[in-house]
Design an enzyme around this catalytic site. Structure first.
Site, PDB file in Angstrom:
ATOM      1  N   TRP A   1      -7.380 -30.785  -5.921  1.00 59.02           N
ATOM      2  CA  TRP A   1      -8.451 -31.792  -5.928  1.00 59.02           C
ATOM      3  C   TRP A   1      -8.714 -32.236  -4.504  1.00 59.02           C
ATOM      4  CZ3 TRP A   1      -6.853 -30.955 -10.798  1.00 59.02           C
ATOM      5  CH2 TRP A   1      -7.722 -31.272 -11.837  1.00 59.02           C
TER       6      TRP A   1
ATOM      7  N   TYR B   1      -3.132 -31.958 -13.953  1.00 59.58           N
ATOM      8  CA  TYR B   1      -4.059 -31.568 -12.869  1.00 59.58           C
ATOM      9  C   TYR B   1      -3.504 -30.356 -12.111  1.00 59.58           C
ATOM     10  CZ  TYR B   1      -5.546 -36.396 -13.771  1.00 59.58           C
ATOM     11  OH  TYR B   1      -5.948 -37.563 -14.368  1.00 59.58           O
TER      12      TYR B   1
ATOM     13  N   GLN C   1       2.893 -37.513  -9.819  1.00 64.64           N
ATOM     14  CA  GLN C   1       1.548 -37.353  -9.244  1.00 64.64           C
ATOM     15  C   GLN C   1       1.701 -37.205  -7.727  1.00 64.64           C
ATOM     16  OE1 GLN C   1      -1.280 -37.462 -11.226  1.00 64.64           O
ATOM     17  NE2 GLN C   1      -2.897 -37.588  -9.670  1.00 64.64           N
TER      18      GLN C   1
ATOM     19  N   ASP D   1     -13.257 -42.258 -12.571  1.00 66.50           N
ATOM     20  CA  ASP D   1     -14.049 -41.649 -13.633  1.00 66.50           C
ATOM     21  C   ASP D   1     -14.675 -42.602 -14.661  1.00 66.50           C
ATOM     22  OD1 ASP D   1     -12.781 -39.685 -12.232  1.00 66.50           O
ATOM     23  OD2 ASP D   1     -11.968 -38.628 -13.959  1.00 66.50           O
TER      24      ASP D   1
ATOM     25  N   GLU E   1       0.832 -41.646 -12.020  1.00 65.69           N
ATOM     26  CA  GLU E   1      -0.567 -41.541 -11.608  1.00 65.69           C
ATOM     27  C   GLU E   1      -1.177 -42.942 -11.492  1.00 65.69           C
ATOM     28  OE1 GLU E   1      -2.935 -39.499 -14.498  1.00 65.69           O
ATOM     29  OE2 GLU E   1      -4.712 -39.455 -13.219  1.00 65.69           O
TER      30      GLU E   1
HETATM   31  C1  2M8 Z   1      -8.967 -37.869 -12.072  1.00 66.72           C
HETATM   32  O1  2M8 Z   1     -10.124 -37.078 -12.303  1.00 66.72           O
HETATM   33  C2  2M8 Z   1     -10.130 -35.814 -12.973  1.00 66.72           C
HETATM   34  C3  2M8 Z   1     -11.551 -35.257 -12.864  1.00 66.72           C
HETATM   35  O2  2M8 Z   1     -11.840 -35.042 -11.524  1.00 66.72           O
HETATM   36  C4  2M8 Z   1      -9.757 -35.863 -14.430  1.00 66.72           C
HETATM   37  O3  2M8 Z   1      -9.672 -36.947 -15.008  1.00 66.72           O
HETATM   38  O4  2M8 Z   1      -9.580 -34.781 -15.009  1.00 66.72           O
HETATM   39  C5  2M8 Z   1      -9.380 -39.011 -11.123  1.00 66.72           C
HETATM   40  O5  2M8 Z   1      -8.390 -40.011 -11.087  1.00 66.72           O
HETATM   41  C6  2M8 Z   1      -9.640 -38.477  -9.720  1.00 66.72           C
HETATM   42  O6  2M8 Z   1      -9.842 -39.540  -8.817  1.00 66.72           O
HETATM   43  C7  2M8 Z   1      -8.493 -37.614  -9.235  1.00 66.72           C
HETATM   44  O7  2M8 Z   1      -8.864 -37.014  -8.021  1.00 66.72           O
HETATM   45  C8  2M8 Z   1      -8.075 -36.538 -10.253  1.00 66.72           C
HETATM   46  C9  2M8 Z   1      -6.793 -35.818  -9.867  1.00 66.72           C
HETATM   47  O8  2M8 Z   1      -5.774 -36.739  -9.539  1.00 66.72           O
HETATM   48  O9  2M8 Z   1      -7.884 -37.123 -11.546  1.00 66.72           O
END
Ligand code: 2M8
Length: 457
Positions: free
Chosen positions: A43, A39, A439, A187, A424
């Site tokens: 976010w 990520y 995370q 998700d 995570e």
């Molecule tokens: C997860 O979501 C993202 C899409 O937004 C992904 O899977 O790519 C979810 O756990 C979401 O709640 C979280 O904000 C994000 C980043 O930690 O990851």
């Protein structure tokens, strides 16, 4: 260790220092990546929790985290779910900024070079802003700067909550409608299975998932069939040029999300505190108070007596979404419960379907109940436990005066982080860390818990 066994976890003395290292490692100056590789962008709700973590290291930096996020707020008031990091090479995260093309498609999107998605996530920001203020006060840092930060953020928060209470609730039900499972933050929860199954995927351009490069065990991530639907929904939002009215008219996925709605209620209460501090007009306060009441009434209409949980509602079918997930405890987050509802919710929480399950490694709520037929212990939001969810429910329990339960949850959640690291998410029975390591919001939760040992209850 079973859920019923009292625990006396040993928390390593360097845990806070390690948590701080995680935040610093993911810090890109002014904002923080949700995780190092999986990520690499900012976010929305991660950022709010992250800001709480930063507050314990540097109050100014905490404020900056939210300021950066709100600089990408849409003209509609929407706070976008992702603000893209321009330094990330194409393909490293999918779908990327070019895929969403929000600035090109919508006049409400922020101007380039700021690039965002066209969705949002649960509104934990006012809760975080108030928490930052509380931390600043405790540290003797409730300075003019901190007050100015809240005064500056207040109208933006108000616009955000207004957007959710109007564009996302044209029915005036007190419940927020989501357009995509990504908006819930959970998700691939079974909560979305039925609504997604009703979506017919059309002509989807070929794509390559980037998440599976970082998490190679596919069982931990959503399936390809789910991804097809996620992307098809994005495709439809793009065709509607992210126009709310058009989306509401034609979109196949419209669901009243109870946890999102409950977070909005709690955030509105935090906003009332901020309104007081910044001396906002009485009319604002009256509006926010109405939103709180309407939200609680809306949640009341979603109660399922048999399950002892609150259920989402599919707007298209009008039907409740029958699942046993952590979202069912939404009224604990919203607060204002009568004693019957409170007793029923706490009984569900303590039951073998959740915290009382005898095989839990730590007594923290699984994202989906092991008693739900679609429970999968390693699969993303279908079973694993999420450290920041533990924080949210700890905070909620404290807020409604359930101090002993809050104390136990904090102890178990910290023991989990001590054992599984800053993962995570975590397999609920074995305690295996899953998804990304390092995370950010996991580290932030640890920092908040560890900074205030007296805050345990
Ligand atoms: C997860 O979501 C993202 C899409 O937004 C992904 O899977 O790519 C979810 O756990 C979401 O709640 C979280 O904000 C994000 C980043 O930690 O990851």
């Amino acid at each position: 260790m079973s859920a019923g066994t009292p625990t006396a976890p040993t928390i390593p003395s360097d845990l806070a220092a390690r948590a701080a290292e995680v935040l610093r490692g993911n810090d890109l100056g002014g904002w923080t990546k949700a995780a190092p590789r999986l990520y690499p962008h900012q976010w929305s709700w991660d950022s709010a929790f992250i800001a709480i973590g930063w507050a314990h290291l540097d109050v100014r930096r905490a404020a900056e985290e939210l300021r950066t996020l709100f600089a990408a707020q849409w003209a509609t008031g929407m706070v976008p779910h992702i603000v893209f990091n321009p330094a990330v090479p194409p393909g490293a995260y999918f779908p990327d900024a070019a895929y969403w093309a929000s600035a090109e498609l919508s006049p409400a999107a922020p101007q380039l070079p700021v690039e965002t998605t066209g969705l949002c996530q649960p509104p934990v920001h006012a809760i975080a802003a108030w928490r930052i203020w509380e931390v600043a006060q405790r540290a003797g840092e409730a300075t003019d700067d901190a007050r100015a930060f809240l005064a500056d953020l207040y109208p933006k928060l108000l616009a955000w909550h207004r957007y959710l209470s109007t564009a996302r609730d044209p029915e005036g039900s007190g419940l927020v409608t989501i357009y995509h499972p990504w908006e819930s933050g959970a998700d691939n929860s079974p909560r979305w299975d039925a609504a997604l199954a009703a979506v017919t995927v059309g002509d989807l351009p070929p794509y390559t998932r980037a998440d599976l490069r970082h998490v190679t065990d596919r069982s931990q991530r959503p399936t390809d069939a789910e991804y097809d639907r996620y992307l098809w929904l994005v495709e439809l939002l793009k065709r509607a040029r992210y126009d709310e009215v058009a989306v509401y008219r034609s979109h196949p996925f419209l669901v009243k999300d109870v946890l999102f709605s409950a977070i909005l209620v709690a955030a509105n209460e935090a906003l009332l505190q901020i309104a007081e501090l910044v001396d906002a007009p009485d009319t604002d306060r009256a509006t926010i108070t109405d939103w709180v009441e309407r939200g609680r009434q809306g949640l009341n209409t979603c109660w399922d007596t048999d399950l002892g949980l609150c259920l989402d509602r599919d707007v298209r079918t009008g039907q409740p979404v029958v699942t046993r997930t952590v979202a069912g405890f939404a009224p604990l987050v919203a607060g204002g419960l009568d004693s019957e509802r409170r007793t029923a919710l706490l009984a569900s929480l303590d039951s073998r379907a959740f915290l009382g399950h005898p095989d839990l490694r730590w007594a923290v709520p699984p994202s989906t109940s092991p008693h739900d037929p679609r429970f999968r212990p390693r699969s993303y939001w279908r079973g694993p436990t999420w450290p920041f969810m533990n924080w949210l429910f700890w905070w909620a329990l404290k807020r409604i005066g359930e101090h002993e339960r809050a104390r136990r949850l904090r102890a178990e959640a910290l023991a989990q982080i001590a054992g599984a690291g800053f993962a995570e998410y975590v397999e609920p029975f074995t305690g295996e860390p899953l998804g990304s390591g390092d995370q950010s919001w996991t580290a932030a939760a640890a920092l908040d818990w560890l900074a205030n040992p007296d805050d345990a209850a």
